[in-house]
Design a protein around this motif. Structure first.
Motif, PDB file in Angstrom:
ATOM      1  N   ILE A 521     -37.705  79.763  -2.130  1.00  0.00           N
ATOM      2  CA  ILE A 521     -37.932  78.869  -1.003  1.00  0.00           C
ATOM      3  C   ILE A 521     -37.121  79.272   0.221  1.00  0.00           C
ATOM      4  N   ASN A 522     -35.883  79.744  -0.003  1.00  0.00           N
ATOM      5  CA  ASN A 522     -34.997  79.987   1.148  1.00  0.00           C
ATOM      6  C   ASN A 522     -34.279  81.330   1.039  1.00  0.00           C
ATOM      7  N   GLY A 523     -34.888  82.284   0.319  1.00  0.00           N
ATOM      8  CA  GLY A 523     -34.251  83.578   0.126  1.00  0.00           C
ATOM      9  C   GLY A 523     -34.182  84.415   1.395  1.00  0.00           C
ATOM     10  N   ARG A 524     -33.214  85.337   1.418  1.00  0.00           N
ATOM     11  CA  ARG A 524     -33.025  86.217   2.574  1.00  0.00           C
ATOM     12  C   ARG A 524     -33.580  87.605   2.264  1.00  0.00           C
ATOM     13  N   ALA A 525     -33.787  88.384   3.325  1.00  0.00           N
ATOM     14  CA  ALA A 525     -34.312  89.737   3.159  1.00  0.00           C
ATOM     15  C   ALA A 525     -33.225  90.732   2.772  1.00  0.00           C
ATOM     16  N   ASP A 526     -31.974  90.337   2.926  1.00  0.00           N
ATOM     17  CA  ASP A 526     -30.865  91.243   2.607  1.00  0.00           C
ATOM     18  C   ASP A 526     -30.949  91.675   1.149  1.00  0.00           C
ATOM     19  N   GLY A 527     -30.812  92.963   0.923  1.00  0.00           N
ATOM     20  CA  GLY A 527     -30.816  93.497  -0.430  1.00  0.00           C
ATOM     21  C   GLY A 527     -32.176  93.869  -0.966  1.00  0.00           C
ATOM     22  N   LEU A 528     -33.231  93.438  -0.318  1.00  0.00           N
ATOM     23  CA  LEU A 528     -34.574  93.824  -0.756  1.00  0.00           C
ATOM     24  C   LEU A 528     -34.860  95.255  -0.305  1.00  0.00           C
ATOM     25  N   PRO A 529     -35.550  96.037  -1.105  1.00  0.00           N
ATOM     26  CA  PRO A 529     -35.777  97.460  -0.776  1.00  0.00           C
ATOM     27  C   PRO A 529     -36.408  97.673   0.600  1.00  0.00           C
ATOM     28  N   ASP A 530     -37.407  96.867   0.946  1.00  0.00           N
ATOM     29  CA  ASP A 530     -38.109  97.048   2.219  1.00  0.00           C
ATOM     30  C   ASP A 530     -37.738  95.990   3.253  1.00  0.00           C
ATOM     31  N   GLY A 531     -36.629  95.251   3.023  1.00  0.00           N
ATOM     32  CA  GLY A 531     -36.167  94.276   3.993  1.00  0.00           C
ATOM     33  C   GLY A 531     -37.196  93.198   4.261  1.00  0.00           C
TER      34      GLY A 531
END
Length: 703
Positions: A521-531
């Motif tokens: 619901i409120n996750g951030r893009a930080d740390g995801l492979p493709d931002g």
């Protein structure tokens, strides 16, 4: 015990050998020069140095015993840093001086012989006194970090006895030691130990309130590693590495170890003797020659048979005045400190911690009113907690958590009039309470009223009701946002996005409150492979990025649909989720900790510039938690509640200043630097004042 003994053994061996070599060289020089009658002057200086070291240790012990808990932490931390400085200087000095120690001492003795007996006493006193003071300080620091004195005392005693034996062997020429190698290798080990003492000292200063960052943990392995296990105890006893360490501790440990060890090893290589041709080699290795006091067989015997026919100097009657003063003054100073402090002991006795009714509190005698320090020894087979309580009200006057089997740690408590008992709480099994002791003649002392699961049940039910109601509202709001997307009305979607996002932020999601749903619901893009372009980037922040970066309604509609599905799923799952009652007081601190980390740094701004609106919603969630916990806090610390409420108002007023009449918010990065500084300062102060609440409302097991 032996893991606590090793650092003290090493310091006792090194310092004892260093001091013993100096004494051996002094004695050998006098014997060889036919001045054996002046040996008592050397021993007088040595005894004075020993008296000074023992007095210094007594002063440290009795001074620390009469300080408040926070002052003890600050005092111990400061002395730990001084001990590290002394040990560091000592290992570098001995690395340079081992080769030339004998010749330097002989020169000092030759000068002393021409200037009278008092100077010879002073020479031996200063030569040994430095080692004695360093040893006392390091042993006191080691015993404090170990939480008990038996292991360090045994280790130091064994080291000193072994050092005395080595010095005797060197003096009698029955033993040869390469001192350069010995002091090099032991110096390397001591540098590692000193890094741990530095880390421990900084932790003391943090707990004493001198340094910040006491809750900024670099790692906390207490949940996966047993702090009382043999390997954890070994690492803590030898290296002062614990299962929980702050960033400051870790940084200081690594920087000190890397820097000092590099300089030490580089110095060893630089001072290493260069190879020479065989014809130029000395008949004896320099290191072994330096290791052997310069005596010759027969010299001592000849001196003994030589009658003393020299007349006694006119001033010989006063020659013992200086030695007597050197021995007496340190003892008098220690006595004065003890007298001024009221003669209170360093500890009120060793008290047994056990899950056996007959052993819990064993060794405890009725204490005098005032501050007392008890040495708590876990004689059982389980890691335990121990509390000093009023058995009638269960009010807590002092406590230790995670006391491992076979270990001893100090517990400091201020005792007033009333009934007292020890409560031993093993990690598994039932708690037991000792016999009750009655104390008279003291003043009223504030104690922490215990909190049970039943006490937190009412506030927990109220908070769950608040969240359940909030989630129902959130579902309606996200459905409206979904309808905006399907209609292609992006302007309405922006307004409805903010309304829904602030509603979610006010529900107190922090540190896994909503399990996996929070990330969806409120996750951030930080740390995801493709931002921001990653397929797993979803929820409010994914919609925020698309709405404020020109993406079409068609692109964002699937995201809005998924958000509604996830919010609906959370609303159905939350009533059945396990919620540890002890997490409720933690939330009062954790929500705004997240705010400081993410919102006030603009780390979560994906284009809307509404971080301060989110911070305001987080503040509302914190206020709701405090509202349900207010009766419990009011009973235990009404002053704390008043301070926190004042902090909340200050922080709220600062946030309100960033909200404009048209409904827009000033982005964090566009704030005036002074305003941003005020916001950060207000949040930090609020977090500091909220920090005691989890301890205040900690559930403590009763008998």
């Amino acid at each position: 015990m032996w893991d606590d003994a090793f650092p003290s053994f090493l310091i006792g061996l090194r310092e004892g050998l260093e001091a013993g070599l100096i004494v051996s060289i002094l004695v050998a020089t006098l014997v060889r020069s036919g001045q054996k009658a002046r040996l008592p002057q050397v021993w007088t200086g040595v005894l004075a140095a020993i008296a000074l070291a023992l007095s210094f240790g007594a002063v440290l012990t009795f001074t620390a015993a009469n300080l408040s808990g926070s002052a003890q932490e600050a005092f111990g931390g400061t002395l730990s840093l001084i001990a590290v400085a002394f040990v560091t200087a000592m290992v570098f000095w001995m690395r340079r001086s081992a080769r030339n120690l004998s010749s330097e001492i002989r020169e000092k003795v030759a000068s002393a012989l021409t200037m009278g007996g008092g100077v010879l006493v002073l020479t031996s006193f200063l030569a040994v006194g430095r080692e004695g003071l360093e040893t006392s300080l390091f042993l006191w620091t080691t015993a404090r970090s170990a939480g008990e004195a038996t292991g360090p005392a045994i280790g130091a005693g064994v080291g000193l006895v072994l050092a005395a034996g080595l010095c005797w062997g060197l003096y009698r020429r029955v033993l040869k030691i390469n001192l350069t190698r010995f002091f090099t290798y032991t110096g390397m080990v001591l540098i590692v130990i000193a890094a741990g003492v530095l880390s421990y000292g900084l932790r003391d200063l943090q707990e004493g309130g001198v340094l910040p960052g006491s809750t900024a943990y670099a790692f906390d392995l207490s949940g996966s590693l047993d702090g009382g296990s043999w390997y954890a105890t070994l690492m803590q006893g030898v290296f002062n590495i614990t299962v929980t360490m702050t960033w400051l501790q870790v940084a200081a440990y690594v920087i000190y170890l890397a820097l000092v060890m590099t300089l030490f090893v580089r110095g060893v290589r630089a001072s290493a003797p260069k190879p020479v041709a065989a014809a130029e080699k000395a008949p004896e290795p320099a290191t072994e020659k330096a290791a052997e006091p310069d005596t010759e067989p027969g010299t001592e015997a000849e001196t003994e048979t030589k009658p003393e026919t020299e007349p006694r100097p006119a001033g010989s009657r006063n020659r013992w005045l200086l030695p007597a003063a050197l021995v007496a003054v340190p003892a008098v100073v220690a006595g004065v400190v003890i007298a001024v402090s009221g003669g209170k002991p360093a500890a009120a006795g060793t008290v047994t911690v056990s899950d056996a009714q007959s052993d819990c509190g064993k060794g405890f005698s009725t204490p005098q009113p005032g501050q007392q320090t008890f040495q708590m020894h876990n004689a059982g087979s389980k890691t335990s907690e121990v509390y000093l309580v009023n058995p009638a009200t269960n009010a807590v006057y002092g406590e230790i958590e995670g006391l491992a089997p076979g270990t001893t740690r100090p517990l400091t408590a201020t005792i007033g009039s009333g009934d007292l008992a020890w409560r031993c709480v093993p990690s598994s099994g039932d708690a037991v309470t000792s016999a009750t002791f009655h104390v008279t003649g003291g003043q009223s002392v504030n104690a922490v009223l215990p909190v049970s699961e039943d006490d937190l049940k009412g506030p927990l039910d109220q908070y769950k009701s608040y969240v359940n109601s909030g989630l129902a509202t959130l579902l309606t709001q996200t459905q409206k946002l979904q309808a905006d997307m399907h209609a292609g009305d992006l302007n309405a979607a922006k307004a409805d996005w903010l309304t829904a996002h602030l509603q979610y932020s006010s529900l107190g999601a922090a540190y896994g409150t909503f399990a996996d749903f929070d990330k969806k619901i409120n996750g951030r893009a930080d740390g995801l492979p493709d931002g921001v372009a990653d397929k797993d980037f979803s929820g409010f922040h994914r919609l925020e990025y698309g709405l404020w970066h020109g993406q079409s309604a068609a692109d964002l509609t699937p995201v809005a649909d998924q958000l509604v599905t996830d919010v609906d799923g959370l609303g159905k799952a939350f009533p059945t989720q396990d919620f540890d009652p002890t997490d409720l007081p933690l939330r009062t601190h954790e929500i705004l900790e997240n705010t400081l980390q993410f919102e006030l740094t603009a780390d979560t701004d994906e284009g809307s510039g509404t971080n301060l609106a989110t911070a305001q919603a987080n503040l509302a969630g914190t206020q709701e938690l405090l509202n349900v916990l207010t009766p419990l806090i009011q009973q235990r610390s009404p002053q704390l509640l008043g301070t926190v409420n004042a902090d909340l108002k200050r922080f709220g007023d600062l946030l309100a200043g960033a909200h404009h009449q048209d409904g827009s918010w000033t982005p964090v990065e566009q704030l005036d630097p002074s305003v941003r500084t005020q916001l950060n300062g207000a949040t930090g102060q609020l977090l500091e004042d909220l920090a005691p609440i989890p301890d205040l409302l900690e559930i403590r097991k009763s008998a």
